[in-house]
Every structure is written in C-alpha cells, then in structure tokens.
Design an enzyme around this catalytic site. Structure first.
Site, PDB file in Angstrom:
ATOM      1  N   HIS A  31     104.011  66.801  31.889  1.00 33.90           N
ATOM      2  CA  HIS A  31     102.699  66.298  32.299  1.00 33.90           C
ATOM      3  C   HIS A  31     102.790  65.234  33.391  1.00 33.90           C
ATOM      4  O   HIS A  31     101.850  64.471  33.579  1.00 33.90           O
ATOM      5  CB  HIS A  31     101.942  65.760  31.082  1.00 33.90           C
ATOM      6  CG  HIS A  31     101.661  66.827  30.080  1.00 33.90           C
ATOM      7  ND1 HIS A  31     101.506  66.566  28.737  1.00 33.90           N
ATOM      8  CD2 HIS A  31     101.532  68.177  30.203  1.00 33.90           C
ATOM      9  CE1 HIS A  31     101.264  67.698  28.083  1.00 33.90           C
ATOM     10  NE2 HIS A  31     101.284  68.698  28.960  1.00 33.90           N
ATOM     11  N   GLY A  47     107.213  63.329  17.409  1.00 32.38           N
ATOM     12  CA  GLY A  47     106.049  62.521  17.788  1.00 32.38           C
ATOM     13  C   GLY A  47     105.008  63.227  18.598  1.00 32.38           C
ATOM     14  O   GLY A  47     104.545  62.708  19.620  1.00 32.38           O
TER      15      GLY A  47
HETATM   16  C1  BV8 Z   1      95.590  73.639  31.407  1.00 31.61           C
HETATM   17  C2  BV8 Z   1      98.835  63.351  31.178  1.00 31.61           C
HETATM   18  C3  BV8 Z   1      94.826  75.493  32.689  1.00 31.61           C
HETATM   19  C4  BV8 Z   1      97.597  62.526  31.124  1.00 31.61           C
HETATM   20  C5  BV8 Z   1      98.390  64.977  29.484  1.00 31.61           C
HETATM   21  C6  BV8 Z   1      90.418  73.888  23.726  1.00 31.61           C
HETATM   22  C7  BV8 Z   1      91.420  74.357  22.899  1.00 31.61           C
HETATM   23  C8  BV8 Z   1      92.746  74.416  23.315  1.00 31.61           C
HETATM   24  C9  BV8 Z   1      93.100  73.998  24.588  1.00 31.61           C
HETATM   25  C10 BV8 Z   1      92.127  73.529  25.402  1.00 31.61           C
HETATM   26  C11 BV8 Z   1      90.793  73.461  25.006  1.00 31.61           C
HETATM   27  N1  BV8 Z   1      90.077  72.941  26.021  1.00 31.61           N
HETATM   28  C12 BV8 Z   1      90.892  72.698  27.066  1.00 31.61           C
HETATM   29  C13 BV8 Z   1      92.148  73.054  26.697  1.00 31.61           C
HETATM   30  C14 BV8 Z   1      93.368  72.964  27.505  1.00 31.61           C
HETATM   31  C15 BV8 Z   1      93.831  71.523  27.582  1.00 31.61           C
HETATM   32  C16 BV8 Z   1      94.105  70.956  26.210  1.00 31.61           C
HETATM   33  O1  BV8 Z   1      95.117  71.276  25.609  1.00 31.61           O
HETATM   34  N2  BV8 Z   1      93.184  70.116  25.716  1.00 31.61           N
HETATM   35  C17 BV8 Z   1      93.358  69.538  24.387  1.00 31.61           C
HETATM   36  C18 BV8 Z   1      92.867  68.096  24.391  1.00 31.61           C
HETATM   37  C19 BV8 Z   1      92.573  70.390  23.401  1.00 31.61           C
HETATM   38  N3  BV8 Z   1      95.052  71.562  28.336  1.00 31.61           N
HETATM   39  C20 BV8 Z   1      95.019  71.384  29.656  1.00 31.61           C
HETATM   40  O2  BV8 Z   1      94.036  71.104  30.284  1.00 31.61           O
HETATM   41  C21 BV8 Z   1      96.353  71.618  30.365  1.00 31.61           C
HETATM   42  N4  BV8 Z   1      96.115  72.433  31.519  1.00 31.61           N
HETATM   43  O3  BV8 Z   1      95.333  74.184  30.362  1.00 31.61           O
HETATM   44  O4  BV8 Z   1      95.381  74.186  32.642  1.00 31.61           O
HETATM   45  C22 BV8 Z   1      95.110  75.989  34.044  1.00 31.61           C
HETATM   46  C23 BV8 Z   1      96.009  77.021  34.205  1.00 31.61           C
HETATM   47  C24 BV8 Z   1      96.272  77.500  35.467  1.00 31.61           C
HETATM   48  C25 BV8 Z   1      95.648  76.916  36.578  1.00 31.61           C
HETATM   49  C26 BV8 Z   1      94.764  75.834  36.414  1.00 31.61           C
HETATM   50  C27 BV8 Z   1      94.480  75.362  35.156  1.00 31.61           C
HETATM   51  C28 BV8 Z   1      96.920  70.304  30.857  1.00 31.61           C
HETATM   52  C29 BV8 Z   1      97.223  69.405  29.703  1.00 31.61           C
HETATM   53  C30 BV8 Z   1      97.937  68.157  30.213  1.00 31.61           C
HETATM   54  C31 BV8 Z   1      97.055  66.963  29.990  1.00 31.61           C
HETATM   55  N5  BV8 Z   1      97.770  65.737  30.349  1.00 31.61           N
HETATM   56  N6  BV8 Z   1      99.053  63.900  29.867  1.00 31.61           N
HETATM   57  C32 BV8 Z   1      97.927  61.164  30.625  1.00 31.61           C
HETATM   58  O5  BV8 Z   1      98.867  61.012  29.819  1.00 31.61           O
HETATM   59  O6  BV8 Z   1      97.208  60.249  31.037  1.00 31.61           O
HETATM   60  S1  BV8 Z   1      98.447  65.384  27.841  1.00 31.61           S
HETATM   61  C33 BV8 Z   1      98.433  63.908  26.982  1.00 31.61           C
HETATM   62  O7  BV8 Z   1      98.165  64.251  25.697  1.00 31.61           O
HETATM   63  C34 BV8 Z   1      99.744  63.146  26.945  1.00 31.61           C
HETATM   64  O8  BV8 Z   1     100.768  63.857  27.614  1.00 31.61           O
HETATM   65  C35 BV8 Z   1     100.114  63.053  25.495  1.00 31.61           C
HETATM   66  O9  BV8 Z   1     101.483  63.159  25.303  1.00 31.61           O
HETATM   67  C36 BV8 Z   1      99.371  64.208  25.017  1.00 31.61           C
HETATM   68  C37 BV8 Z   1      98.893  64.095  23.606  1.00 31.61           C
HETATM   69  O10 BV8 Z   1      99.725  64.788  22.900  1.00 31.61           O
HETATM   70  P1  BV8 Z   1     100.841  64.062  22.024  1.00 31.61           P
HETATM   71  O11 BV8 Z   1     101.956  63.673  22.900  1.00 31.61           O
HETATM   72  O12 BV8 Z   1     101.094  64.987  20.922  1.00 31.61           O
HETATM   73  O13 BV8 Z   1     100.197  62.702  21.525  1.00 31.61           O
HETATM   74  P2  BV8 Z   1      99.164  62.505  20.350  1.00 31.61           P
HETATM   75  O14 BV8 Z   1      98.661  61.105  20.441  1.00 31.61           O
HETATM   76  O15 BV8 Z   1      98.199  63.652  20.343  1.00 31.61           O
HETATM   77  O16 BV8 Z   1     100.045  62.644  19.032  1.00 31.61           O
HETATM   78  C38 BV8 Z   1     100.984  61.642  18.745  1.00 31.61           C
HETATM   79  C39 BV8 Z   1     101.732  62.102  17.529  1.00 31.61           C
HETATM   80  O17 BV8 Z   1     102.743  61.143  17.258  1.00 31.61           O
HETATM   81  C40 BV8 Z   1     100.863  62.203  16.278  1.00 31.61           C
HETATM   82  O18 BV8 Z   1     101.221  63.361  15.568  1.00 31.61           O
HETATM   83  C41 BV8 Z   1     101.225  60.952  15.501  1.00 31.61           C
HETATM   84  O19 BV8 Z   1     101.120  61.147  14.109  1.00 31.61           O
HETATM   85  C42 BV8 Z   1     102.677  60.789  15.890  1.00 31.61           C
HETATM   86  N7  BV8 Z   1     103.191  59.439  15.765  1.00 31.61           N
HETATM   87  C43 BV8 Z   1     102.497  58.270  15.774  1.00 31.61           C
HETATM   88  N8  BV8 Z   1     103.372  57.239  15.633  1.00 31.61           N
HETATM   89  C44 BV8 Z   1     104.617  57.775  15.556  1.00 31.61           C
HETATM   90  C45 BV8 Z   1     104.506  59.176  15.645  1.00 31.61           C
HETATM   91  N9  BV8 Z   1     105.569  59.992  15.606  1.00 31.61           N
HETATM   92  C46 BV8 Z   1     106.777  59.435  15.465  1.00 31.61           C
HETATM   93  N10 BV8 Z   1     106.972  58.095  15.368  1.00 31.61           N
HETATM   94  C47 BV8 Z   1     105.915  57.250  15.413  1.00 31.61           C
HETATM   95  N11 BV8 Z   1     106.118  55.920  15.316  1.00 31.61           N
END
Ligand code: BV8
Length: 232
Positions: free
Chosen positions: A106, A172
């Site tokens: 990303h 994570g």
């Molecule tokens: C695309 C940069 C198409 C930004 C990021 C509906 C359903 C499904 C998918 C979609 C939908 N609507 C839209 C979509 C697609 C969309 C998407 O997935 N949306 C989600 C929100 C539903 N995806 C996109 O748009 C992607 N692009 O599909 O393009 C396309 C194709 C061709 C041509 C043109 C277009 C692009 C996605 C990239 C987005 N950018 N990052 C920024 O960071 O500012 S993603 C962003 O979210 C970060 O990278 C971050 O890492 C990520 C979140 O995910 P996680 O890393 O898992 O973090 P999260 O907080 O969610 O979870 C943390 C975990 O850690 C938890 O489980 C927690 O319990 C755990 N934890 C907490 N503490 C600890 C721990 N674990 C271990 N130790 C600890 N101490």
C-alpha cells in the site's frame, strides 16, 4: 543448501506496540478523519490540504516511533531463512527493525510522488509535503500511498512470492482490506501457516492461530523456528 522460504505478511497490528494507531482499533477513523476524506483520490481532489495535513501528521508520529521486538524478531529470521516481508503498512518500522526484503503493498509514507506520474518518486523521510511542492513535470507532489479505490501495483509480485513460500507468518491484520487479504489464499497447501493477533474473529482455513500480540507471540515463535533450523 537453499534456505527455506518464509513470507511474513503484516498489517497495522505489528506496529501497534510501537505506538502507531491501527485502522480498525480507531473505528476506521484515523486521527478523527473519515477514511474517504483522507485516503482516497476523491478526497485528494476535494481537499488536498486536508490529505497533506493527515499524512504530514502521521509522518511526524512515525519519526518518534521505534521498531518493536516483533519487527526485530522478523528481521532475525533472515539468519536461517529466505525472508520476504509483505506488508500492508506504509511505515518504515520493518526497515528500521532490520528486515532487508520488504514489499509495501500500500505504498510508503516516507516517499512522495508526482500526482501525474506514479513512477516519479521522491524519498522525503519524515518531512512534510506542502501544497506547491512539485515534481519534475511541475505537478503537485502527493503521498506515495495506495489509496482506497486505487490499484495495488505490487499485488502480482507478492502473490508469486507467497505461492512459493514454505512458511507463511501473518501478523496484526484484520484481513478486511482487499485485494491484500486475498493473498493468503495463494499459500501452498503444504506450507506451514501461522496467524498472530489478539482478537481474530475469523481465522483463514489451514492457519494455526496464536491469540496474542505481535510482541507477545513473534519473538518466541522466531526463536523456535531458528532453533529448529539450526538442528536441520
Ligand atoms: C482496490 C494506505 C480496485 C492508506 C491502505 C467492499 C468490500 C470489499 C472490498 C471493498 C469494498 N469496497 C471497496 C473495497 C475495496 C477496498 C477495500 O478493501 N475496502 C475495505 C475498507 C472494505 N480496497 C481498495 O480500495 C484497494 N484498491 O480495490 O482497487 C482497482 C483495481 C484496478 C484498478 C483500479 C482500482 C486499495 C486498498 C488499499 C488502501 N490503502 N493503506 C493509509 O494507510 O493511509 S489500507 C489500510 O488499511 C492500511 O494499509 C492498513 O494496514 C489497512 C488496514 O488493514 P490492517 O493492516 O489489517 O489494519 P486494521 O487496523 O484493519 O487491523 C489491525 C489488526 O491488528 C486487528 O486485527 C487488530 O486486532 C490487530 N492488532 C491490534 N493490536 C495488535 C494487533 N495485532 C498484533 N499485535 C498487536 N499489538
């Protein structure tokens, strides 16, 4: 003898114990902003200053953060394994923790890029991007980040690497962002698969789940794998 291949697939949780806010744990509001306003091309078109402020603040937060014991343990794996870190994170804590082979699915917050040429990239460290900072073609610089709604250019590269791995260690991630989360399905059936996280609601089939934090679970797991490797 060729070293066994490990892919370490990480999300925001691996940096949580370094003090970096995760996406989910802040209820999808990073520093009190809606994701659509600060992490999407539409948000950038609508209010580039808001987006620049959002990432400038996260870059400053990162400057004051340190890699944690999980980042460092992951780097230790390179002693006995051919390691590739495939991360969803935009921070540089894997680099600062000592890992040498990292794919940022990303993007990277320590880089800026042209808003008209995605290959025109500028390392900026923890510095700000301001309105009026331009690329060599004269267009506004933007964060070198994959926003929601933008393609993930390194997906194919990551998929090929995961398909060849002997072990997959997932740390994570809520597995709620796509297509990144699909990558776990590329793992070989016979690969050892482990997932670390404190509160996973759904664990992908075939993964051994360790319900713990990154700093709690990863150093002992790495120690075990390195010990096994030394006896091989
Ligand atoms: C695309 C940069 C198409 C930004 C990021 C509906 C359903 C499904 C998918 C979609 C939908 N609507 C839209 C979509 C697609 C969309 C998407 O997935 N949306 C989600 C929100 C539903 N995806 C996109 O748009 C992607 N692009 O599909 O393009 C396309 C194709 C061709 C041509 C043109 C277009 C692009 C996605 C990239 C987005 N950018 N990052 C920024 O960071 O500012 S993603 C962003 O979210 C970060 O990278 C971050 O890492 C990520 C979140 O995910 P996680 O890393 O898992 O973090 P999260 O907080 O969610 O979870 C943390 C975990 O850690 C938890 O489980 C927690 O319990 C755990 N934890 C907490 N503490 C600890 C721990 N674990 C271990 N130790 C600890 N101490």
């Amino acid at each position: 003898m060729q070293k066994p291949k490990i892919v370490v697939f990480t999300g925001a949780g691996v940096s949580a114990e370094s003090g970096i806010a995760t996406f989910r744990d802040s209820n999808g509001l990073w520093h009190n902003h809606n994701i659509e306003d600060v992490a999407s091309p539409e948000g950038w078109q609508r209010n580039p200053q808001l987006v620049l402020n959002f990432y400038n603040q996260r870059r400053r937060d990162l400057a004051g953060a340190q890699p944690n014991a999980a980042h460092k343990a992951i780097a230790q794996l390179e002693q006995a394994f051919d390691v590739c870190v495939v991360t969803q994170n935009i921070d540089d804590l894997h680099e600062r923790g000592g890992s040498s082979n990292i794919i940022h699915l990303h993007g990277e917050i320590t880089k800026a890029r042209s808003s008209v040429d995605e290959d025109d990239i500028y390392p900026i460290g923890y510095g700000d991007i301001q309105l009026g900072d331009i690329c060599r073609a004269g267009s506004q610089l933007r964060p070198h980040i994959v926003w929601f709604g933008e393609a993930v250019p390194l997906y194919g590269v990551a998929e090929e690497i995961i398909a060849r791995a002997d072990k997959i260690l997932v740390i994570g991630t809520s597995l709620s962002v796509f297509p990144a989360a699909y990558l776990l399905q590329s793992a070989r059936a016979d690969a050892e698969k482990v997932l670390v996280g404190p509160a996973m609601e759904v664990v992908p089939r075939g993964y051994r789940y360790i319900a713990d934090t990154a700093v709690g679970a990863v150093p002992p797991l790495v120690e075990k794998w390195l010990t096994e490797a030394s006896c091989r």
